[in-house]
Scaffold this motif. Structure first.
Motif, mmCIF file in Angstrom:
data_model
loop_
_atom_site.group_PDB
_atom_site.id
_atom_site.type_symbol
_atom_site.label_atom_id
_atom_site.label_comp_id
_atom_site.label_asym_id
_atom_site.label_seq_id
_atom_site.Cartn_x
_atom_site.Cartn_y
_atom_site.Cartn_z
ATOM 1 N N MET A 90 0.817 -1.229 0.000
ATOM 2 C CA MET A 90 0.000 0.000 0.000
ATOM 3 C C MET A 90 0.842 1.266 0.000
ATOM 4 S SD MET A 90 -2.921 -1.256 2.598
ATOM 5 C CE MET A 90 -4.472 -0.731 1.930
ATOM 6 N N ARG A 100 -7.230 0.142 -8.402
ATOM 7 C CA ARG A 100 -8.267 -0.802 -7.967
ATOM 8 C C ARG A 100 -8.932 -1.323 -9.229
ATOM 9 N NH1 ARG A 100 -10.342 3.214 -4.602
ATOM 10 N NH2 ARG A 100 -9.126 3.212 -2.704
ATOM 11 N N TRP A 122 -7.205 9.269 -11.705
ATOM 12 C CA TRP A 122 -7.498 9.296 -10.263
ATOM 13 C C TRP A 122 -6.720 10.420 -9.578
ATOM 14 C CZ3 TRP A 122 -3.358 8.208 -6.903
ATOM 15 C CH2 TRP A 122 -3.685 8.285 -5.548
ATOM 16 N N PHE A 133 -10.729 17.962 2.990
ATOM 17 C CA PHE A 133 -10.750 16.969 4.064
ATOM 18 C C PHE A 133 -9.724 17.237 5.161
ATOM 19 C CE2 PHE A 133 -12.737 15.029 0.389
ATOM 20 C CZ PHE A 133 -13.932 14.624 0.944
ATOM 21 N N ASN A 299 -19.836 9.794 -5.165
ATOM 22 C CA ASN A 299 -18.864 9.082 -4.336
ATOM 23 C C ASN A 299 -18.901 9.586 -2.901
ATOM 24 O OD1 ASN A 299 -16.963 7.123 -4.026
ATOM 25 N ND2 ASN A 299 -15.345 8.132 -5.147
ATOM 26 N N MET A 308 -20.729 5.342 7.911
ATOM 27 C CA MET A 308 -20.906 6.047 9.203
ATOM 28 C C MET A 308 -22.097 5.473 9.954
ATOM 29 S SD MET A 308 -19.889 10.016 8.449
ATOM 30 C CE MET A 308 -20.752 10.336 6.926
ATOM 31 N N PRO A 368 -16.619 -1.416 7.991
ATOM 32 C CA PRO A 368 -17.779 -1.539 7.092
ATOM 33 C C PRO A 368 -17.430 -1.979 5.682
ATOM 34 C CG PRO A 368 -17.780 0.595 8.203
ATOM 35 C CD PRO A 368 -16.465 -0.055 8.513
ATOM 36 N N THR A 433 -9.477 -0.141 8.452
ATOM 37 C CA THR A 433 -10.852 0.349 8.259
ATOM 38 C C THR A 433 -10.929 1.421 7.165
ATOM 39 O OG1 THR A 433 -11.438 -0.254 10.462
ATOM 40 C CG2 THR A 433 -12.798 1.468 9.470
ATOM 41 N N ASN A 436 -5.128 2.286 3.398
ATOM 42 C CA ASN A 436 -3.867 2.933 3.735
ATOM 43 C C ASN A 436 -3.165 3.401 2.468
ATOM 44 O OD1 ASN A 436 -1.633 3.704 5.387
ATOM 45 N ND2 ASN A 436 -2.308 2.112 6.820
ATOM 46 N N ARG A 439 -3.939 5.796 -1.715
ATOM 47 C CA ARG A 439 -5.334 5.548 -2.140
ATOM 48 C C ARG A 439 -6.232 5.242 -0.957
ATOM 49 N NH1 ARG A 439 -6.585 3.983 -8.311
ATOM 50 N NH2 ARG A 439 -8.588 4.941 -7.934
ATOM 51 N N CYS A 441 -8.786 6.143 2.358
ATOM 52 C CA CYS A 441 -10.071 6.851 2.342
ATOM 53 C C CYS A 441 -9.860 8.350 2.475
ATOM 54 C CB CYS A 441 -10.945 6.355 3.491
ATOM 55 S SG CYS A 441 -12.455 7.315 3.642
ATOM 56 N N PHE A 446 -13.209 13.469 7.933
ATOM 57 C CA PHE A 446 -14.591 13.979 7.926
ATOM 58 C C PHE A 446 -15.486 13.008 8.701
ATOM 59 C CE2 PHE A 446 -18.860 13.997 6.197
ATOM 60 C CZ PHE A 446 -19.170 15.349 6.083
ATOM 61 N N MET A 451 -18.773 11.626 13.313
ATOM 62 C CA MET A 451 -19.320 10.624 14.239
ATOM 63 C C MET A 451 -19.076 11.038 15.693
ATOM 64 S SD MET A 451 -18.687 6.964 12.337
ATOM 65 C CE MET A 451 -16.938 7.121 12.059
HETATM 66 C C1 HEM Z 1 -16.541 5.662 8.580
HETATM 67 C C2 HEM Z 1 -16.714 5.946 7.349
HETATM 68 C C3 HEM Z 1 -15.858 5.462 6.220
HETATM 69 C C4 HEM Z 1 -15.165 4.292 6.051
HETATM 70 C C5 HEM Z 1 -15.067 3.134 7.020
HETATM 71 C C6 HEM Z 1 -14.510 4.351 4.762
HETATM 72 C C7 HEM Z 1 -13.694 3.359 4.244
HETATM 73 C C8 HEM Z 1 -13.015 3.457 3.065
HETATM 74 C C9 HEM Z 1 -12.085 2.472 2.562
HETATM 75 C C10 HEM Z 1 -11.710 1.174 3.249
HETATM 76 C C11 HEM Z 1 -11.621 2.911 1.372
HETATM 77 C C12 HEM Z 1 -10.595 2.203 0.482
HETATM 78 C C13 HEM Z 1 -9.229 2.616 0.955
HETATM 79 C C14 HEM Z 1 -8.079 1.886 0.322
HETATM 80 O O1 HEM Z 1 -8.286 1.187 -0.678
HETATM 81 O O2 HEM Z 1 -6.935 1.999 0.826
HETATM 82 C C15 HEM Z 1 -12.248 4.176 1.112
HETATM 83 C C16 HEM Z 1 -12.029 4.932 -0.016
HETATM 84 C C17 HEM Z 1 -12.691 6.095 -0.255
HETATM 85 N N1 HEM Z 1 -13.541 6.776 0.602
HETATM 86 FE FE1 HEM Z 1 -14.098 6.219 2.443
HETATM 87 N N2 HEM Z 1 -14.832 5.539 4.177
HETATM 88 C C18 HEM Z 1 -15.638 6.250 5.039
HETATM 89 C C19 HEM Z 1 -16.153 7.497 4.861
HETATM 90 C C20 HEM Z 1 -15.976 8.239 3.754
HETATM 91 C C21 HEM Z 1 -16.547 9.541 3.546
HETATM 92 C C22 HEM Z 1 -17.385 10.339 4.546
HETATM 93 C C23 HEM Z 1 -16.213 9.912 2.326
HETATM 94 C C24 HEM Z 1 -16.597 11.202 1.718
HETATM 95 C C25 HEM Z 1 -15.969 11.943 1.128
HETATM 96 C C26 HEM Z 1 -15.378 8.854 1.740
HETATM 97 C C27 HEM Z 1 -14.831 8.870 0.476
HETATM 98 C C28 HEM Z 1 -13.983 7.895 -0.034
HETATM 99 C C29 HEM Z 1 -13.397 7.958 -1.359
HETATM 100 C C30 HEM Z 1 -13.642 9.044 -2.387
HETATM 101 C C31 HEM Z 1 -12.586 6.829 -1.495
HETATM 102 C C32 HEM Z 1 -11.725 6.461 -2.708
HETATM 103 C C33 HEM Z 1 -10.343 7.036 -2.467
HETATM 104 C C34 HEM Z 1 -9.379 6.816 -3.609
HETATM 105 O O3 HEM Z 1 -9.570 5.919 -4.424
HETATM 106 O O4 HEM Z 1 -8.422 7.597 -3.675
HETATM 107 N N3 HEM Z 1 -15.270 7.858 2.642
HETATM 108 N N4 HEM Z 1 -13.090 4.491 2.147
#
Ligand code: HEM
Length: 495
Positions: A90, A100, A122, A133, A299, A308, A368, A433, A436, A439, A441, A446, A451
């Motif tokens: 990662m 991905r 991306w 953020f 997204n 959340m 989740p 969660t 990492n 790429r 989250c 936020f 929360m």
């Molecule tokens: C508790 C809430 C959340 C969890 C558990 C979560 C979890 C994750 C995980 C596991 C990934 C993949 C990370 C990876 O592959 O390394 C991800 C990607 C992403 N999350 Fe979240 N997320 C949460 C909330 C949010 C929120 C509020 C947003 C709003 C903006 C968001 C936007 C994104 C986006 C845009 C990606 C893709 C990032 C990328 O490809 O660069 N997430 N999230």
């Protein structure tokens, strides 16, 4: 004669299908890793629709160790639970694992979400969004968050008042949180209050449930599509009416803001700034269009509200299971309020170390998004592990978080693991969660702040209690966001 020709054709098609389904068998074995034995035709997952996949991941980890292979239907997948290897994949060797999967969900506005974009596109899409953020920017939308949280508390109070003779209200806590986080996300990112915003059956929520497949039922056909992907045309697909309607709403909000020259310091402003660049050579070269940008609005909502909701629901569940911990949280919040003249100050949420620890321990036990993933984009090797270009890597977060070497008594809810004095003992790559590396989250901060902010308000006023039917049952077959039954809970107003 016709019968003979028909018979030959049937035999020929059957052989072709068998060869097709088994085509990749053997590829994982060549990587020198233990493999979950494949069935004759349906890979290692012939009962995919019947088994809860994140719990299967834990069992496979316990049986096969920290690296193992699974044929998900005909697709070979390498599962990695070793935090040292995860650091390489990662972060350190990220150039070998840049992407991905690109997923075709049958709608451009969803296909173009940042989650699925190839590396160059991306990067260009993610960069301008990152500033939103940061803590400073999130603070700017904390007033909108607060308005949404106030409405949630008013609604729980109304439930309690309605049931005042029995002394408690019975609520489906997951439903309450689902509508609430949808509302909070819309208000903070786009300044929109949706109609009937706290109703679990409001139109927007219904449409997002369609888009995210929340109510989809998985049957044997679904399992078959893993070996014969062309069958997906017979499986239920995304409701494109819902995506069209939501897409039009986002477009209208953005264009109304542009016409009025209105800026709210929120996510919509960033999307409008990006729309202004769609005629630039760089955006044209990468194919970044209005649709790509509207996809990021999808997204934001899709990635956030459901995750959340799950974490908040599960935190509530652990607090009713451990009333002494809920009591400790009440004490921490009361002391926080006393120090701050009864005010809940967003910038001071960091003082609530026990709340933070409870939240993180919940996120460890119930990540989740069950499997962050990467595609190997260049042949890679480390010691005797050789991964070929094109191989799918999955990070089974539930299993990673149940490694007893990293988390002793892994099934126990022990918030103290995440107290500041213990956090430094933790391997940075044993908590997945939010994924990492570059790429990871984008919405992590936020989500965590929203929360925490919500829970201080809620626990200031309410106490949750267990019911005889407060039980969690996870839905089998799910491969992305964890799904489960409704969770009934009793709630009372604190004295
Ligand atoms: C508790 C809430 C959340 C969890 C558990 C979560 C979890 C994750 C995980 C596991 C990934 C993949 C990370 C990876 O592959 O390394 C991800 C990607 C992403 N999350 Fe979240 N997320 C949460 C909330 C949010 C929120 C509020 C947003 C709003 C903006 C968001 C936007 C994104 C986006 C845009 C990606 C893709 C990032 C990328 O490809 O660069 N997430 N999230």
């Amino acid at each position: 004669m016709i019968l003979l020709a028909f018979g030959i054709a049937v035999v020929f098609i059957a052989i072709a299908l068998i060869v097709y389904a088994r085509w990749n068998y053997g590829t994982l074995e060549k990587m020198n890793i233990p493999v979950v034995k494949p069935s004759f035709l349906l890979g290692s997952t012939p009962d995919l629709h019947l088994k809860v996949q994140h719990l299967e991941d834990v069992l496979r980890f316990q049986k096969h160790g920290k690296v193992f292979g699974v044929y998900e239907g005909r697709k070979p997948v390498v599962f990695i639970c070793d935090p040292d290897l995860l650091r390489l994949i990662m972060v350190k060797d990220v150039e070998y694992f840049k992407d991905r999967r690109a997923i075709d969900l049958g709608d451009e506005q969803v296909n173009e979400m940042m989650d699925f974009l190839p590396y160059d596109k991306w990067k260009e899409v993610r960069n301008p969004m990152t500033p939103f953020f940061t803590l400073g920017k999130i603070k700017l939308v904390s007033q909108s968050m607060k308005e949404s949280i106030t409405d949630l508390c008013t609604s729980i109070r109304a439930d309690c008042n309605f049931n005042k003779d029995q002394g408690f209200a019975n609520i489906l806590i997951d439903q309450k949180f689902e509508a609430f986080y949808m509302d909070l996300s819309f208000r903070s990112a786009f300044g929109i209050k949706i109609d009937d915003h706290l109703s679990p059956t409001n139109e927007v929520l219904k449409m997002f449930r369609e888009i995210s497949g929340q109510d989809a039922e998985f049957d044997f056909l679904y399992t078959l599509t893993m070996s014969f992907p062309f069958l997906t045309r017979f499986a239920p697909t995304l409701d494109t009416n819902a995506t069209k309607k939501i897409g039009a709403t986002f477009r209208n909000v953005l264009s109304a803001r542009r016409s009025a020259g209105q800026k709210n310091n929120d996510f919509a402003d960033i999307l409008n700034e990006m729309i202004a660049k769609t005629s630039s050579p760089q955006y044209k070269k990468l194919g970044i269009t209005d649709t790509t940008i509207v996809a990021q609005a999808f997204n934001f909502i899709l990635a956030g509200y459901d995750a959340m909701k799950t974490i908040s629901t599960m935190l509530t569940y652990y607090l009713v299971k451990h009333p002494e911990m809920q009591e400790k949280l009440h004490e921490e919040i009361d002391a926080f309020l006393e120090r701050n003249n009864g005010e809940i100050i967003f910038e001071k949420l960091g003082e609530l170390v026990y709340l933070n620890a409870c939240l993180y321990e919940t996120m460890r036990l119930v990540p989740p998004f069950i499997r962050p993933e990467r595609i190997c984009t260049k042949d890679w090797e480390h010691e005797n592990l050789k991964i070929k270009k094109g191989t799918m890597i999955m990070i089974p977060a539930w299993a990673v978080h149940r490694d007893p070497e990293q988390f002793p008594d892994p099934e126990e809810f022990k918030p103290e693991r995440f107290l500041p004095e213990n956090k430094s003992k933790m391997h940075q790559y044993s908590f997945m969660t939010f994924g990492n590396g570059p790429r990871n989250c984008i919405g992590m901060r936020f989500a965590v702040e929203a929360m925490k902010y919500a829970f201080v308000h809620i626990l200031k006023e309410f106490r949750f209690e267990m019911r005889h039917d407060t039980v969690i049952k996870y839905k089998p077959g799910v491969l992305f966001f964890v799904q489960y039954n409704h969770i009934p809970i009793n709630v009372t107003k604190r004295a």
